[in-house]
Write an enzyme that holds these catalytic residues in place. Structure first.
Site, PDB file in Angstrom:
ATOM      1  CG  ASP A   1      36.956   6.193  26.126  1.00  0.00           C
ATOM      2  OD1 ASP A   1      37.271   6.417  27.306  1.00  0.00           O
ATOM      3  OD2 ASP A   1      37.546   6.689  25.146  1.00  0.00           O
TER       4      ASP A   1
HETATM    5  N1  URA Z   1      42.179   5.455  24.620  1.00  0.00           N
HETATM    6  C1  URA Z   1      40.976   6.013  24.365  1.00  0.00           C
HETATM    7  O1  URA Z   1      40.889   7.073  23.798  1.00  0.00           O
HETATM    8  N2  URA Z   1      39.898   5.357  24.793  1.00  0.00           N
HETATM    9  C2  URA Z   1      39.933   4.150  25.419  1.00  0.00           C
HETATM   10  O2  URA Z   1      38.888   3.579  25.747  1.00  0.00           O
HETATM   11  C3  URA Z   1      41.190   3.590  25.647  1.00  0.00           C
HETATM   12  C4  URA Z   1      42.310   4.268  25.250  1.00  0.00           C
END
Ligand code: URA
Length: 242
Positions: free
Chosen positions: A113
Site C-alpha cells: 500500500d
Molecule cells: N497488507 C496490507 O494491508 N497492506 C500492505 O501493503 C501489505 C499487506
C-alpha cells in the site's frame, strides 16, 4: 553459454517476450526490430517473432550479443507516499526512487500500500515474479505492525484458522505478539489491504505497517527508507528457491 537467471533452466521462451523483458523495448518495439531484420539467432537473421529461444541460443540485437545474465533484481526499502506501480498519472511510484536502470523495464514484484514501508523487490524477470506471486506457491510475507485496539491471545488461533474478509477466507497466518500493540504477522497471500483488513476483523486498526521479509529474503536494515540496492548472487539464488 552459462545457465542464466532469465531462463531458470526450464522452458524456452518467445524471442520477442525475452527481448522485451530484458529491456530492449516494448513488445511492439522489439517485434518491429525483429521484422526489420535487426535480430539474429545463432548467426541467422530472424524475421518471425514467435520463434522460441533458450540459453543455448546466441541472440544478437542491433549488433549487441544478448547477455542473459543481465537480469536485474533490486531490493528497495519502500518509504511512505509511493505507489507500487510502474506508472501513475498523479502519484509518485516506486520506480521514481530507482535510478540507473531507466531502460530496463523494471516492475515491482507485488504491491505494498502507499503507506506501507519495507521490502519490495523490483525486477525485469517476469517469470520469476510470476512464480513468486503465484497463489500456488504460498510465498511467506512477514510484516511488522503497530495497531490501535486491544490485544487478545485468541488472535493467534483466529488468524491461524483464517478469517472471512468479504468473499474469501484467509489462509493460515502467523500472529506474533510483541507487546505494546506491536506484532509480526506472516501471511502467504497478497490480497488487497490484507493485513489491515485481518486486523479490522479482530477490532484493531493498523497504524504502521512494514514488510520485513519476503519468502526467505530479509529486508536489509542498512537500507534507509527510499534506498535500494541490487540483490547479491546469493540472494538471487535464495529468491529462486522460494
Ligand atoms: N497488507 C496490507 O494491508 N497492506 C500492505 O501493503 C501489505 C499487506
Amino acid at each position: 553459454m552459462s545457465l542464466t537467471p532469465y531462463f531458470n533452466g526450464d522452458n524456452m521462451i518467445r524471442l520477442d517476450k525475452m527481448l522485451a523483458h530484458m529491456g530492449y523495448g516494448s513488445r511492439k518495439e522489439v517485434k518491429e526490430l525483429i521484422r526489420k531484420g535487426y535480430v539474429s539467432v545463432d548467426g541467422e537473421i530472424v524475421k518471425s517473432d514467435d520463434i522460441k529461444v533458450d540459453e543455448n541460443n546466441e541472440v544478437i540485437i542491433c549488433n549487441e550479443v544478448i547477455n542473459y545474465d543481465e537480469f536485474i533484481y533490486l531490493m528497495l526499502n519502500k518509504p511512505d507516499g509511493y505507489i507500487s506501480a510502474t506508472f501513475d498519472n498523479k502519484l509518485p511510484t516506486v520506480l521514481d526512487l530507482i535510478y540507473g536502470y531507466e531502460s530496463r523495464n523494471l516492475f515491482p514484484v507485488g504491491r505494498l500500500d502507499i503507506d506501507t514501508y519495507g521490502l519490495l523487490i523490483l525486477t525485469n524477470d517476469g517469470k520469476l515474479a510470476h512464480k513468486l506471486l503465484s497463489p500456488k506457491n504460498h510465498v511467506a510475507k512477514k510484516y511488522y505492525l503497530k495497531y490501535d485496539g486491544k490485544y487478545d491471545e485468541s488472535f493467534i488461533e483466529i488468524f491461524n484458522k483464517g478469517v472471512k474478509i468479504e468473499d474469501y477466507i484467509t489462509k493460515p497466518a502467523l500472529f506474533e505478539d510483541l507487546g505494546n500493540n506491536e506484532a509480526y504477522m506472516t501471511i502467504s497471500e497478497g490480497k488487497f489491504h490484507q493485513v489491515k483488513r485481518m486486523m479490522e476483523y479482530v477490532g484493531c486498526h493498523v497504524t504502521y505497517l512494514e514488510r520485513v521479509s519476503f519468502g526467505n529474503l530479509n529486508l536489509d536494515l542498512n537500507l534507509k527508507r527510499g534506498e535500494f540496492r541490487p540483490l547479491t548472487i546469493e540472494e538471487i539464488q535464495k529468491l529462486k528457491e522460494n
